[in-house]
Write a protein that holds these residues in place. Sequence first.
Motif, short mmCIF file in Angstrom:
data_model
loop_
_atom_site.label_atom_id
_atom_site.label_comp_id
_atom_site.label_asym_id
_atom_site.label_seq_id
_atom_site.Cartn_x
_atom_site.Cartn_y
_atom_site.Cartn_z
N GLY A 239 7.37 -7.94 43.14
CA GLY A 239 6.42 -8.55 44.07
C GLY A 239 7.11 -9.27 45.21
O GLY A 239 6.45 -9.86 46.05
N VAL B 170 3.72 -5.31 49.96
CA VAL B 170 3.05 -4.14 49.39
C VAL B 170 1.72 -3.97 50.12
O VAL B 170 0.93 -4.91 50.20
CB VAL B 170 2.79 -4.29 47.87
CG1 VAL B 170 2.06 -3.08 47.33
CG2 VAL B 170 4.10 -4.52 47.12
N GLY C 11 1.88 -7.96 48.28
CA GLY C 11 3.26 -8.22 47.88
C GLY C 11 3.62 -9.69 47.99
O GLY C 11 2.76 -10.55 48.20
N THR D 2 8.37 -2.10 53.72
CA THR D 2 8.12 -1.90 52.29
C THR D 2 9.28 -1.12 51.70
O THR D 2 10.19 -0.70 52.40
CB THR D 2 6.80 -1.11 52.10
OG1 THR D 2 6.90 0.11 52.85
CG2 THR D 2 5.61 -1.89 52.56
N THR E 183 6.17 -2.36 44.19
CA THR E 183 7.46 -2.99 44.02
C THR E 183 7.43 -3.76 42.71
O THR E 183 6.44 -4.38 42.36
CB THR E 183 7.79 -3.96 45.18
OG1 THR E 183 6.74 -4.91 45.30
CG2 THR E 183 7.98 -3.24 46.48
#
Length: 149
Positions: A41, A45, A74, A131, A38
């Motif tokens: 952030g 993730v 993430g 996600t 991504t």
Amino acid sequence: MKATFPVFFAAVLALGACNNSQSGSKAPADSPTVVKNTPSGAKPVISFEKTVHHFGKIVAGEVVEYSFKFKNIGGSDLLITRAEASCGCTIPEWPKAPIRPGDSAYIQVKFDSKGRPEGYTEKEIFIEANTEPAANTGPRITAEIVAKK
């Protein structure tokens, strides 16, 4: 104007092809892999410490298991809503509670070789989570099934 579009389209395709061919080498299968990227952030993730586990030779009928460690790298809580394997002989178990950014957890994978043909086998785990996108290809297990003696 009409002649400009095909030239522009061809240039975009050529540049895209050049960006995908980075020295032709691949990372080893066991290297850490980010399943979802991504940009900011802000989304969760999932990153696996190891993406392939080799059981080696197992006797037909044997049940083996392995736990894949992963980390949420993430910016928000990771929630896995489903995990399933490419075959009913392989059963993944995943944490139902959210995984906070920076925290690690495990997906346990059990493989039952009963009724499976002798020889090499490979099973892949598919993961649905919060996600972007939601569907992810996860880790894999491999084994060589040998006959009982």
